[in-house]
Design an enzyme around this catalytic site. Structure first.
Site, PDB file in Angstrom:
ATOM      1  N   ASP A  38       0.798  -1.240   0.000  1.00  0.00           N
ATOM      2  CA  ASP A  38       0.000   0.000   0.000  1.00  0.00           C
ATOM      3  C   ASP A  38       0.828   1.287   0.000  1.00  0.00           C
ATOM      4  O   ASP A  38       0.274   2.375   0.127  1.00  0.00           O
ATOM      5  CB  ASP A  38      -0.972   0.052   1.203  1.00  0.00           C
ATOM      6  CG  ASP A  38      -1.978  -1.070   1.168  1.00  0.00           C
ATOM      7  OD1 ASP A  38      -2.201  -1.607   0.061  1.00  0.00           O
ATOM      8  OD2 ASP A  38      -2.533  -1.401   2.226  1.00  0.00           O
ATOM      9  N   HIS A 242      30.504   8.175  -4.088  1.00  0.00           N
ATOM     10  CA  HIS A 242      29.040   8.169  -3.969  1.00  0.00           C
ATOM     11  C   HIS A 242      28.624   7.744  -2.557  1.00  0.00           C
ATOM     12  O   HIS A 242      27.704   6.942  -2.389  1.00  0.00           O
ATOM     13  CB  HIS A 242      28.413   7.251  -5.026  1.00  0.00           C
ATOM     14  CG  HIS A 242      28.491   7.820  -6.409  1.00  0.00           C
ATOM     15  ND1 HIS A 242      28.271   7.081  -7.549  1.00  0.00           N
ATOM     16  CD2 HIS A 242      28.774   9.065  -6.849  1.00  0.00           C
ATOM     17  CE1 HIS A 242      28.420   7.848  -8.607  1.00  0.00           C
ATOM     18  NE2 HIS A 242      28.731   9.058  -8.217  1.00  0.00           N
ATOM     19  N   ASP A 259      27.758  17.095  -1.022  1.00  0.00           N
ATOM     20  CA  ASP A 259      27.314  17.179  -2.420  1.00  0.00           C
ATOM     21  C   ASP A 259      25.803  17.040  -2.378  1.00  0.00           C
ATOM     22  O   ASP A 259      25.285  15.945  -2.145  1.00  0.00           O
ATOM     23  CB  ASP A 259      27.967  16.049  -3.235  1.00  0.00           C
ATOM     24  CG  ASP A 259      27.618  16.116  -4.719  1.00  0.00           C
ATOM     25  OD1 ASP A 259      26.656  16.826  -5.082  1.00  0.00           O
ATOM     26  OD2 ASP A 259      28.312  15.443  -5.508  1.00  0.00           O
ATOM     27  N   ASP A 270      23.045  21.069  -8.373  1.00  0.00           N
ATOM     28  CA  ASP A 270      24.022  20.038  -8.006  1.00  0.00           C
ATOM     29  C   ASP A 270      25.287  20.761  -7.528  1.00  0.00           C
ATOM     30  O   ASP A 270      26.098  21.198  -8.339  1.00  0.00           O
ATOM     31  CB  ASP A 270      24.300  19.177  -9.251  1.00  0.00           C
ATOM     32  CG  ASP A 270      25.296  18.062  -8.984  1.00  0.00           C
ATOM     33  OD1 ASP A 270      25.660  17.840  -7.811  1.00  0.00           O
ATOM     34  OD2 ASP A 270      25.719  17.420  -9.966  1.00  0.00           O
ATOM     35  N   HIS A 353      37.361  10.953 -11.502  1.00  0.00           N
ATOM     36  CA  HIS A 353      36.070  11.158 -12.183  1.00  0.00           C
ATOM     37  C   HIS A 353      36.166  12.311 -13.167  1.00  0.00           C
ATOM     38  O   HIS A 353      37.189  13.000 -13.242  1.00  0.00           O
ATOM     39  CB  HIS A 353      34.938  11.369 -11.172  1.00  0.00           C
ATOM     40  CG  HIS A 353      35.098  12.549 -10.248  1.00  0.00           C
ATOM     41  ND1 HIS A 353      34.906  13.850 -10.651  1.00  0.00           N
ATOM     42  CD2 HIS A 353      35.436  12.620  -8.924  1.00  0.00           C
ATOM     43  CE1 HIS A 353      35.084  14.670  -9.626  1.00  0.00           C
ATOM     44  NE2 HIS A 353      35.424  13.952  -8.565  1.00  0.00           N
ATOM     45  N   HIS A 357      29.025  17.539 -16.072  1.00  0.00           N
ATOM     46  CA  HIS A 357      27.967  16.906 -16.883  1.00  0.00           C
ATOM     47  C   HIS A 357      26.919  17.965 -17.191  1.00  0.00           C
ATOM     48  O   HIS A 357      26.894  19.030 -16.571  1.00  0.00           O
ATOM     49  CB  HIS A 357      27.358  15.725 -16.123  1.00  0.00           C
ATOM     50  CG  HIS A 357      27.017  16.038 -14.686  1.00  0.00           C
ATOM     51  ND1 HIS A 357      25.862  16.679 -14.318  1.00  0.00           N
ATOM     52  CD2 HIS A 357      27.708  15.850 -13.532  1.00  0.00           C
ATOM     53  CE1 HIS A 357      25.834  16.837 -13.008  1.00  0.00           C
ATOM     54  NE2 HIS A 357      26.959  16.362 -12.493  1.00  0.00           N
ATOM     55  N   HIS A 364      22.028  14.442 -14.041  1.00  0.00           N
ATOM     56  CA  HIS A 364      22.914  14.147 -15.175  1.00  0.00           C
ATOM     57  C   HIS A 364      22.006  14.265 -16.391  1.00  0.00           C
ATOM     58  O   HIS A 364      21.323  13.315 -16.767  1.00  0.00           O
ATOM     59  CB  HIS A 364      23.541  12.759 -15.052  1.00  0.00           C
ATOM     60  CG  HIS A 364      24.581  12.701 -13.972  1.00  0.00           C
ATOM     61  ND1 HIS A 364      25.449  11.648 -13.827  1.00  0.00           N
ATOM     62  CD2 HIS A 364      24.912  13.581 -12.995  1.00  0.00           C
ATOM     63  CE1 HIS A 364      26.268  11.872 -12.794  1.00  0.00           C
ATOM     64  NE2 HIS A 364      25.944  13.046 -12.275  1.00  0.00           N
ATOM     65  N   GLU A 393      33.186  20.339 -11.496  1.00  0.00           N
ATOM     66  CA  GLU A 393      33.327  19.709 -10.184  1.00  0.00           C
ATOM     67  C   GLU A 393      34.618  18.909 -10.009  1.00  0.00           C
ATOM     68  O   GLU A 393      34.580  17.702  -9.800  1.00  0.00           O
ATOM     69  CB  GLU A 393      32.123  18.810  -9.913  1.00  0.00           C
ATOM     70  CG  GLU A 393      31.772  17.841 -11.039  1.00  0.00           C
ATOM     71  CD  GLU A 393      30.559  16.969 -10.673  1.00  0.00           C
ATOM     72  OE1 GLU A 393      30.615  16.324  -9.631  1.00  0.00           O
ATOM     73  OE2 GLU A 393      29.586  16.965 -11.433  1.00  0.00           O
ATOM     74  N   TYR A 397      41.112  13.247  -3.913  1.00  0.00           N
ATOM     75  CA  TYR A 397      40.731  12.277  -2.886  1.00  0.00           C
ATOM     76  C   TYR A 397      41.964  11.452  -2.538  1.00  0.00           C
ATOM     77  O   TYR A 397      42.501  10.759  -3.411  1.00  0.00           O
ATOM     78  CB  TYR A 397      39.616  11.366  -3.420  1.00  0.00           C
ATOM     79  CG  TYR A 397      38.516  12.170  -4.105  1.00  0.00           C
ATOM     80  CD1 TYR A 397      37.461  12.717  -3.382  1.00  0.00           C
ATOM     81  CD2 TYR A 397      38.582  12.435  -5.484  1.00  0.00           C
ATOM     82  CE1 TYR A 397      36.489  13.491  -4.001  1.00  0.00           C
ATOM     83  CE2 TYR A 397      37.613  13.204  -6.112  1.00  0.00           C
ATOM     84  CZ  TYR A 397      36.571  13.731  -5.373  1.00  0.00           C
ATOM     85  OH  TYR A 397      35.618  14.501  -5.995  1.00  0.00           O
ATOM     86  N   ARG A 414      35.986  18.197  -2.965  1.00  0.00           N
ATOM     87  CA  ARG A 414      35.382  18.471  -4.278  1.00  0.00           C
ATOM     88  C   ARG A 414      34.703  19.823  -4.185  1.00  0.00           C
ATOM     89  O   ARG A 414      34.157  20.181  -3.131  1.00  0.00           O
ATOM     90  CB  ARG A 414      34.372  17.375  -4.670  1.00  0.00           C
ATOM     91  CG  ARG A 414      33.677  17.629  -5.999  1.00  0.00           C
ATOM     92  CD  ARG A 414      32.988  16.388  -6.599  1.00  0.00           C
ATOM     93  NE  ARG A 414      31.892  15.872  -5.813  1.00  0.00           N
ATOM     94  CZ  ARG A 414      31.936  14.772  -5.081  1.00  0.00           C
ATOM     95  NH1 ARG A 414      33.053  14.054  -5.027  1.00  0.00           N
ATOM     96  NH2 ARG A 414      30.877  14.359  -4.389  1.00  0.00           N
ATOM     97  N   GLU A 416      31.978  22.036  -6.509  1.00  0.00           N
ATOM     98  CA  GLU A 416      31.095  21.885  -7.682  1.00  0.00           C
ATOM     99  C   GLU A 416      30.132  23.053  -7.791  1.00  0.00           C
ATOM    100  O   GLU A 416      29.438  23.383  -6.834  1.00  0.00           O
ATOM    101  CB  GLU A 416      30.297  20.580  -7.541  1.00  0.00           C
ATOM    102  CG  GLU A 416      29.268  20.381  -8.639  1.00  0.00           C
ATOM    103  CD  GLU A 416      28.581  19.012  -8.586  1.00  0.00           C
ATOM    104  OE1 GLU A 416      28.459  18.452  -7.481  1.00  0.00           O
ATOM    105  OE2 GLU A 416      28.179  18.531  -9.652  1.00  0.00           O
TER     106      GLU A 416
HETATM  107  N1  GLY Z   1      25.838  14.735  -7.346  1.00  0.00           N
HETATM  108  C1  GLY Z   1      26.103  13.982  -8.494  1.00  0.00           C
HETATM  109  C2  GLY Z   1      27.178  14.572  -9.278  1.00  0.00           C
HETATM  110  O1  GLY Z   1      27.863  15.462  -8.798  1.00  0.00           O
HETATM  111  O2  GLY Z   1      27.354  14.257 -10.408  1.00  0.00           O
HETATM  112 MN    MN Z   2      27.605  16.798 -10.509  1.00  0.00          MN
HETATM  113 MN    MN Z   3      27.237  16.713  -7.227  1.00  0.00          MN
END
Ligand code: GLY
Ligand code: MN
Ligand code: MN
Length: 446
Positions: A38, A242, A259, A270, A353, A357, A364, A393, A397, A414, A416
């Site tokens: 439910d 993540h 983040d 973001d 990374h 994006h 994204h 961003e 690390y 980071r 961003e």
């Molecule tokens: N928070 C997801 C990214 O920075 O791509």
């Molecule tokens: Mn991002």
């Molecule tokens: Mn982010």
């Protein structure tokens, strides 16, 4: 956003469909997902569907018909249902939805199985994204079979399927004025939430307490939901890209990486900031922070029309890699000079990374990153244009490892921001979020 914008988008898509020979586009929204008995997960409409309609109810499908001079947009949605509305809330119903959202026609969602085989008949092309929704794919196969069964009457089913998302991606990648207004609002709310979290941070508190501060500010200012799961990572947790547990206790001397971004009227923000739990950066933290900040500035310098999507990443990587060599994170005797360390990807030990994006309805967001035609062996990254929104961003690390200076162990940083490309450069939508060491320390003092 007013209905005229959504109608204009549908007209634009119809014109593109016509240019490809015409046919029928079918764009369903997302499904409601059961959480347990439910209970449902909070419903979030499909972004492509929403982009063309502004309609946020589940169980709805847009059908567009491009047949020469006949161009129609049709909405299938739930009927009004007093009992369900007493339990779950308002439903437009087909008639009011047609009027309110400016469709040419509307039907009850239950009419889909009857109407689709008729609408698909003799359509030259089918504009649909198969593979995204297996349940809907199966229904569509059934409707196509029903059309094929009428072949003796001279009615044929579409023989070509064109991915409608490919057409919509190109539209979504350039934001219009009303979208930019919403994205600015989302970024401003998120900036206030980051500031609030900085001010509430102190050793002894828990990561989830800061997450609660973020959610409080998002909701207080009218955001409907976070745009993605908030990352609140103290100390070594900041090196988990993540990280999602958000349950550790904050220690004196930790850096905290947050983040987090809200969604406002379906548009995402973001933002990442990294700040000291006790309000003062240590010397080692300062050194790495300044490198990441400088690398972000290098990427920002590439954020203007005409530069290619990856230019910012390459610029950031160069500054980060030079910083890794200068601080001894990378050993010159082993990895050589900056060009060698970039060519061998040695920097990836500490920066693994990409630098951003597209950002929009999805965090994204939709849109191709490369051109469609190859030059030599590969498709070049596309050029930035006014109206595109990207994140920038970069980070560093540092996991403990032999040969890595101990003073930097377990530092994760980071930074961003959300960047709108403008005619003459860019506008930082998240500009109000404290970012320099001085700004952060000053905000945390208050
Ligand atoms: N928070 C997801 C990214 O920075 O791509
Ligand atoms: Mn991002
Ligand atoms: Mn982010």
């Amino acid at each position: 956003m007013n209905i005229v914008s959504y109608q204009a988008r549908r007209r634009h898509l119809l014109a593109q469909m016509q240019a490809q020979g015409g046919g029928i586009a079918i764009i369903p929204t997302a499904h409601e997902m059961t959480r347990n008995s439910d209970n449902f997960f909070p419903f979030r409409h499909d972004s492509y569907f929403y982009y063309l309609s502004g309609f946020t109810e589940p169980e709805a499908v847009i059908v567009l018909i491009a047949n020469g001079s006949e161009q129609r947009s049709i909405l299938f949605c739930r009927e009004k249902n007093m009992e369900r509305e007493i339990w779950d809330g308002f439903r437009f119903g087909p008639a009011a939805a047609r009027e309110h959202f400016g469709f040419d026609a509307s039907f009850a969602i239950d009419a889909l199985d009857g109407e689709l085989p008729i609408l698909l008949g003799d359509a030259p092309n089918l504009f649909y994204s198969s593979g995204c929704d297996p349940q809907f794919d199966t229904r569509l196969h059934g409707w196509m079979d029903a059309v094929r069964a009428k072949s003796r009457s001279g009615i044929s089913a579409p023989t070509t399927t064109i991915d409608v998302r490919e057409l919509l991606n190109e539209m979504r990648v350039r934001k219009d004025a009303s979208e930019i207004e919403l994205m600015q609002k989302a970024a401003s709310i998120s900036g206030a939430a980051h500031t609030r979290a900085m001010q509430m941070a102190q050793p002894g508190r828990y990561e989830y307490e800061l997450e609660a501060e973020l959610l409080h500010e998002f909701r207080r200012q009218g955001s409907q939901a976070p745009a993605y799961g908030s990352i609140v990572a103290t100390g070594a947790n900041a090196c988990i890209l993540h990280y999602s547990s958000n349950n550790a206790q904050i220690k004196d001397g930790d850096l905290i990486l947050i983040d987090a971004g809200c969604e406002f009227d379906s548009y995402a923000s973001d933002i990442t900031r990294t700040f000291p739990a006790n309000g003062r950066f240590s010397e080692a933290q300062k050194i790495l922070y300044q490198i990441v900040l400088a690398s972000q500035q290098a990427a920002l310098d590439c954020a203007h029309p005409g530069s290619r999507y990856m230019d910012g990443h390459h610029a950031a990587v160069r500054v980060l890699t030079q910083g890794m060599l200068d601080t001894g994170l990378l050993d010159r005797n082993k990895v050589g000079h900056v060009d060698d360390a970039i060519a061998s990807a040695a920097f990836r030990q500490f920066y693994m990374h990409g630098t951003g994006h597209w950002l929009g309805l999805d965090v994204h967001d939709a849109g191709a990153y490369r051109e469609t035609e190859k030059i030599g062996d590969e498709k070049p990254y596309r050029q930035l244009e006014a109206g595109m929104v990207i994140t920038i961003e970069p980070g560093i690390y540092v996991r403990p490892a032999a040969g890595v200076p101990e003073q930097f162990w377990n530092i994760g940083i980071r930074i961003e921001d959300d960047i709108l490309i403008t005619q003459d450069g860019h506008l930082n939508l998240s500009r109000d979020t404290p970012k320099t060491i001085a700004e952060i320390e000053s905000v945390m003092k208050r």
